[in-house]
Design a protein around this motif. Structure first.
Motif: not given
Length: 270
Positions: A244-253
């Protein structure tokens, strides 16, 4: 690993079938550092496994079920299965039941997070750990736990990893499993399978019930659970390690799969 035929007081008779000579309706087997093997087996008793720390994979038929920390898995009577894990420490509590109610719930596999009430019931039952003599209180308590399970079940089907039978798709799955940190395009994955992108997407969905994109997401999140369990990385580091390119994208997924935000919990000590 302890020999599989000595696990949970079950003795292997033939062809991976385990049995016991215990007369009581239900008994408990708790270990703070569960060791694993690659031994497929089955037993007449139905099984409820609570993962207190670490994580566990159950290989059942054409699926692999991930059971993370603070989750349980219900395995019906006589269901062939094997367990694996790469977790540093696994603390499990296994409850084995001789007889179960005649309800559809008890005839299929379920994985679900443990609500606080059920968790307290399971932990209370450790007082009878590995006891094989009949106990009136235990029998009544374990029966209450057993008949309450369907009411506690809030199943997370995302924790089921489907396995296709088509060899071309297995190659794609194997590639994704090894290269989860990358973000290969559907065209590149189709080339591995020697299929057109349209055919790959159609056949994959037909065989597994999910899209290729969903499978990639699922594998990334499952790998992140392993990394979280290692207690070696921050969530940001884990996000990048699984692609993932960002923590926010990972958290959402992660939240979409696990119905909860990722967090690094403190290791349990006694």
């Amino acid at each position: 690993m302890q020999n599989a035929n000595s696990k949970c007081n079950l003795i292997e008779q033939e062809n991976g079938f385990l049995n016991d000579s215990i007369e009581k309706e239900a008994y408990i087997w708790y270990e703070e550092n569960w060791l694993h093997d690659d031994h497929e087996h089955q037993h007449q008793r139905a099984q409820l496994t609570f993962v207190q720390e670490g994580y566990q994979y159950f290989h059942i038929n054409d699926k692999i079920y991930l059971v993370p920390q603070n989750h349980v898995i219900w395995v019906p009577s006589s269901q062939k299965h094997k367990i694996t894990s790469e977790a540093e420490t696994v603390k499990l509590m296994v409850s084995l039941f001789k007889n179960v109610p005649k309800d559809d719930f008890y005839s299929t596999t379920h994985v679900f997070p443990v609500p606080s009430v059920l968790k307290e019931m399971i932990l209370y039952a450790t007082k009878w750990n590995k006891e094989t003599e009949k106990n009136i209180e235990q029998e009544a308590f374990m029966n209450a736990l057993l008949i309450s399970l369907p009411n506690f079940c809030n199943e997370n089907v995302a924790l089921q990893i489907p396995l296709p039978s088509d060899k071309r798709l297995l190659e794609v799955c194997h590639f994704i499993n090894l290269n989860f940190h990358q973000n290969e395009s559907i065209e590149e994955l189709a080339e591995i399978a020697n299929l057109s992108t349209r055919s790959l997407q159609r056949i994959f969905k037909k065989e597994t019930g999910i899209s290729v994109k969903k499978y990639v997401q699922l594998i990334k999140i499952l790998k992140s659970i392993e990394l979280i369990d290692s207690h070696q990385f921050t969530l940001s580091e884990i996000a990048y390690q699984v692609g993932y390119k960002s923590l926010s994208a990972f958290t959402s997924s992660y939240q979409a799969i696990m119905n909860a935000k990722p967090r690094i919990s403190k290791k349990i000590s006694f």
